[in-house]
Design an enzyme around this catalytic site. Structure first.
Site, PDB file in Angstrom:
ATOM      1  N   ASP A  75       0.859  -1.173   0.000  1.00  0.00           N
ATOM      2  CA  ASP A  75       0.000   0.000   0.000  1.00  0.00           C
ATOM      3  C   ASP A  75       0.908   1.241   0.000  1.00  0.00           C
ATOM      4  O   ASP A  75       2.143   1.132   0.113  1.00  0.00           O
ATOM      5  CB  ASP A  75      -0.885  -0.044   1.248  1.00  0.00           C
ATOM      6  N   ALA A  87      -0.086   5.260   1.320  1.00  0.00           N
ATOM      7  CA  ALA A  87      -0.236   6.088   2.523  1.00  0.00           C
ATOM      8  C   ALA A  87      -0.415   5.230   3.771  1.00  0.00           C
ATOM      9  O   ALA A  87      -1.254   4.332   3.814  1.00  0.00           O
ATOM     10  CB  ALA A  87      -1.431   7.025   2.375  1.00  0.00           C
ATOM     11  N   ALA A 140     -13.712  10.303   9.448  1.00  0.00           N
ATOM     12  CA  ALA A 140     -13.149  10.192   8.097  1.00  0.00           C
ATOM     13  C   ALA A 140     -12.263   8.966   7.953  1.00  0.00           C
ATOM     14  O   ALA A 140     -12.147   8.395   6.865  1.00  0.00           O
ATOM     15  CB  ALA A 140     -12.360  11.451   7.759  1.00  0.00           C
ATOM     16  N   MET A 196     -11.251   3.985   5.581  1.00  0.00           N
ATOM     17  CA  MET A 196      -9.969   4.157   4.898  1.00  0.00           C
ATOM     18  C   MET A 196      -9.503   2.854   4.255  1.00  0.00           C
ATOM     19  O   MET A 196      -9.596   1.786   4.853  1.00  0.00           O
ATOM     20  CB  MET A 196      -8.909   4.665   5.872  1.00  0.00           C
ATOM     21  N   LYS A 249     -11.835   6.279  -3.216  1.00  0.00           N
ATOM     22  CA  LYS A 249     -12.281   7.516  -2.574  1.00  0.00           C
ATOM     23  C   LYS A 249     -13.770   7.814  -2.791  1.00  0.00           C
ATOM     24  O   LYS A 249     -14.424   8.337  -1.888  1.00  0.00           O
ATOM     25  CB  LYS A 249     -11.408   8.687  -3.027  1.00  0.00           C
ATOM     26  N   HIS A 307     -15.440   5.571  -0.460  1.00  0.00           N
ATOM     27  CA  HIS A 307     -15.174   6.066   0.892  1.00  0.00           C
ATOM     28  C   HIS A 307     -16.190   7.160   1.255  1.00  0.00           C
ATOM     29  O   HIS A 307     -16.788   7.141   2.338  1.00  0.00           O
ATOM     30  CB  HIS A 307     -13.748   6.625   0.947  1.00  0.00           C
ATOM     31  N   ARG A 309     -10.661  -1.950  -3.546  1.00  0.00           N
ATOM     32  CA  ARG A 309     -10.708  -2.683  -2.286  1.00  0.00           C
ATOM     33  C   ARG A 309     -12.103  -2.595  -1.661  1.00  0.00           C
ATOM     34  O   ARG A 309     -12.772  -1.578  -1.822  1.00  0.00           O
ATOM     35  CB  ARG A 309      -9.691  -2.080  -1.297  1.00  0.00           C
ATOM     36  N   ASP A 366      -2.209  -0.963   5.834  1.00  0.00           N
ATOM     37  CA  ASP A 366      -2.554  -0.448   7.160  1.00  0.00           C
ATOM     38  C   ASP A 366      -4.064  -0.368   7.384  1.00  0.00           C
ATOM     39  O   ASP A 366      -4.499   0.169   8.410  1.00  0.00           O
ATOM     40  CB  ASP A 366      -1.943   0.947   7.374  1.00  0.00           C
TER      41      ASP A 366
END
Length: 275
Positions: A15, A17, A48, A52, A56, A59, A163, A189
């Site tokens: 990944d 970030a 927010a 994650m 986006k 999200h 994902r 993460d």
């Protein structure tokens, strides 16, 4: 012809970030807060962070489905957020993300040395992200200036489903010429990123301290007492339970020992699907 199980790893799919760059994964989360605020809707940093790892648009849709956020949106606009509203938020999010991505582009301490060490062992380095391609272009450019270059990159809008679907991880397998998904390890993460790796049939490694789950800067992480760190690890491990990572480590710096263990397990005939 007979199936021959791989005896060692061939690739690591990383990944971005919270895994290799942007300790604490602040670039995407902070921008969600700012994008919603421009529509007059308050969203906390903690809220927010919830979805994650997803693409986006998905999200934002997930955030808008949260009852408390939907209620705030209704209070401002007199209606619940539709897909068109989500798209409007996404279209505001994107330029903000591109504009501010450089603020959180630093490599995670020790990441580059760790990745170079994996390359020295013959491993290919794939990568994927919840960022769309237009943002990934900037992320990749900034990482290159800091000395980090992957063998392949897959953005969330370059596959039919992001994902937690396995498409991005599998796109790396194809592009890198890997012979078997069991010869790959996915490092992430977030729980959607771990589910991605699991669904792709890979070994999976969840990062507990460098990314979204802990949500602290590197300095704040290092300042935690042993007791505080133990409490946070316990909370985060519980959060990852449903996605069933094969391993949990603090940061990517701890990955080489995991790679050695996986290679030993492969040599014994173990598979990620059987674990």
């Amino acid at each position: 012809m007979h199936y021959k199980q791989p005896s060692q790893l061939q690739a690591v799919v990383l990944d971005w970030a919270g895994t290799v760059v942007d300790f604490g994964s602040f670039a995407p989360t902070q921008i969600f807060v700012e994008a919603f605020a421009e529509f007059g809707v308050a969203v906390s940093l903690q809220e927010a962070r919830g979805p994650m790892g997803m693409g986006k648009w998905d999200h934002i849709r997930t955030l808008c489905n949260e009852p408390q956020i939907a209620d705030r949106y209704h209070a401002v606009f007199g209606r619940l957020p539709t897909d068109d509203d989500v798209t409007a938020l996404y279209e505001r999010f994107m330029p903000l993300q591109i504009e501010k991505i450089a603020l959180h582009s630093a490599l995670i301490p020790g990441a580059l040395n760790t990745i170079n060490g994996l390359r020295d062992k013959g491993l290919k380095i794939g990568s994927c992200s919840g960022y769309p391609a237009v943002v990934m272009e900037k992320v990749v450019e900034l990482a290159r200036k800091n000395g980090y270059v992957t063998d392949h990159v897959v953005a969330t809008d370059e596959v039919p489903n992001g994902r937690p679907h396995p498409a991005q991880a599998l796109a790396n397998v194809i592009a890198l010429g890997i012979s078997d998904v069991a010869a790959c390890v996915k490092v992430d993460d977030t729980w959607p990123g771990i589910l991605e790796g699991r669904s792709a049939g890979m070994w999976t490694v969840a990062l507990t301290c460098s990314g979204n789950a802990l949500g602290l800067t590197y300095e704040e992480f290092k300042d935690l007492s042993l007791e505080e760190l133990a409490e946070e690890r316990a909370r985060i491990i519980k959060m990852f339970e449903g996605s069933r990572p094969h391993y949990l480590i603090d940061t990517i710096v701890d990955l080489p020992a995991v790679i050695e263990d996986i290679n030993a397990r492969l040599a014994r005939g173990e598979t990620p699907q059987g674990s």
